[in-house]
Design a protein around this motif. Structure first.
Motif, PDB file in Angstrom:
ATOM      1  N   VAL A  35      25.182  55.042 -48.283  1.00 22.04           N
ATOM      2  CA  VAL A  35      26.555  54.541 -48.362  1.00 22.04           C
ATOM      3  C   VAL A  35      27.507  55.664 -48.747  1.00 22.04           C
ATOM      4  O   VAL A  35      28.580  55.828 -48.146  1.00 22.04           O
ATOM      5  CB  VAL A  35      26.638  53.377 -49.366  1.00 22.04           C
ATOM      6  N   ARG A  36      27.114  56.458 -49.731  1.00 21.26           N
ATOM      7  CA  ARG A  36      27.974  57.550 -50.182  1.00 21.26           C
ATOM      8  C   ARG A  36      28.238  58.564 -49.072  1.00 21.26           C
ATOM      9  O   ARG A  36      29.367  59.027 -48.896  1.00 21.26           O
ATOM     10  CB  ARG A  36      27.334  58.268 -51.383  1.00 21.26           C
ATOM     11  N   GLU A  37      27.199  58.909 -48.325  1.00 20.01           N
ATOM     12  CA  GLU A  37      27.321  59.979 -47.338  1.00 20.01           C
ATOM     13  C   GLU A  37      27.927  59.526 -46.015  1.00 20.01           C
ATOM     14  O   GLU A  37      28.469  60.345 -45.272  1.00 20.01           O
ATOM     15  CB  GLU A  37      25.950  60.609 -47.088  1.00 20.01           C
ATOM     16  N   VAL A  38      27.851  58.235 -45.716  1.00 18.90           N
ATOM     17  CA  VAL A  38      28.312  57.756 -44.410  1.00 18.90           C
ATOM     18  C   VAL A  38      29.701  57.125 -44.483  1.00 18.90           C
ATOM     19  O   VAL A  38      30.441  57.145 -43.492  1.00 18.90           O
ATOM     20  CB  VAL A  38      27.290  56.763 -43.819  1.00 18.90           C
ATOM     21  N   THR A  39      30.053  56.579 -45.641  1.00 20.31           N
ATOM     22  CA  THR A  39      31.378  55.967 -45.772  1.00 20.31           C
ATOM     23  C   THR A  39      32.466  56.991 -45.416  1.00 20.31           C
ATOM     24  O   THR A  39      32.467  58.108 -45.907  1.00 20.31           O
ATOM     25  CB  THR A  39      31.599  55.459 -47.208  1.00 20.31           C
ATOM     26  N   GLY A  40      33.341  56.587 -44.532  1.00 15.66           N
ATOM     27  CA  GLY A  40      34.417  57.472 -44.090  1.00 15.66           C
ATOM     28  C   GLY A  40      34.153  58.146 -42.770  1.00 15.66           C
ATOM     29  O   GLY A  40      35.083  58.671 -42.147  1.00 15.66           O
ATOM     30  N   LEU A  41      32.888  58.146 -42.303  1.00 11.02           N
ATOM     31  CA  LEU A  41      32.590  58.714 -40.995  1.00 11.02           C
ATOM     32  C   LEU A  41      32.991  57.724 -39.906  1.00 11.02           C
ATOM     33  O   LEU A  41      32.866  56.511 -40.069  1.00 11.02           O
ATOM     34  CB  LEU A  41      31.098  59.033 -40.865  1.00 11.02           C
TER      35      LEU A  41
END
Length: 218
Positions: A35-41
């Motif tokens: 969630v941290r790494e993909v949110t915003g992609l």
């Protein structure tokens, strides 16, 4: 009482037995670091390797990604499909039963690959050719797509599965082993992220997870 599956079994039998021990093994929530790494992609196509009961794939689909989830366990995939149906995203996820060491990307020869390839916690008491799997994962990433690899750096002392020997590489070491920068990839995240976990008797320890996110060049 169920017989505990043994690592000497063929991998598909081992993991089917693992999942049959309980009606639900995992929490049903996506991995926090995913969630941290993909949110915003920007959503696109995603490949979830070792998808298990489908929590990560379902979360990605809810964010608008078109997801392919791969796992060796038919039991896990049946639960994953039910999770997607309950979440109303069954049309956004394709489930594939395959050994991660043998799967091959299918589709037209011009298929550019996936915008995101995730490998979350590739740990197994059965034989797991992790390096070969990760090289396959790299090859499945589309130009300008991303590879996300998350794994345990530390294992709790109460774990029923032994920690790998030798220890798994850190995120930075893995980036070097995969020769990402030399191959034109941009490493966007390479970090050890701490988390506090509670054991079966209420004991609390701080463990670290390795997070590697890299973007492929053209």
């Amino acid at each position: 009482m169920h017989d505990h599956p043994t690592a000497s079994q063929p991998p598909d039998q081992f993991w089917d037995g693992f999942y049959r021990e309980r009606s639900q093994v995992w929490s049903g929530n996506p991995n926090a670091l995913l969630v941290r790494e993909v949110t915003g992609l920007a959503p696109g196509t995603a490949l979830d390797l070792g998808c298990g009961e489908g929590a990560d794939a379902v979360w990605l689909a809810r964010q608008g990604w078109q997801v392919t989830g791969i796992d060796i366990s038919a039991v896990a995939l049946e639960r994953a499909a039910a999770h997607a149906l309950d979440a109303g995203v069954e049309g956004l996820v394709t489930w594939v039963q395959a050994d991660l060491a043998e799967w091959a990307r299918t589709g037209p020869g011009t298929n550019p690959g996936y915008d995101l390839v995730c490998a979350q916690f590739l740990h197994s008491p059965t034989d797991l050719p992790r390096d070969a799997i990760l090289h396959r994962a790299m090859a499945a990433v589309a130009p300008r797509g991303r590879l996300l690899v998350v794994g345990h750096q530390d294992f709790p002392p109460w774990s029923s599965h032994p920690a790998p020997v030798p220890p798994l590489p850190t995120a930075g070491e893995l980036a070097e082993e995969l020769k990402l920068e030399a191959l034109g990839w941009m490493v966007e995240t390479a970090a050890a992220v701490p988390r506090t976990v509670e054991g079966p008797e209420g004991q609390r320890v701080v463990l670290n997870d390795n997070v590697l996110r890299a973007r492929r060049g053209v």
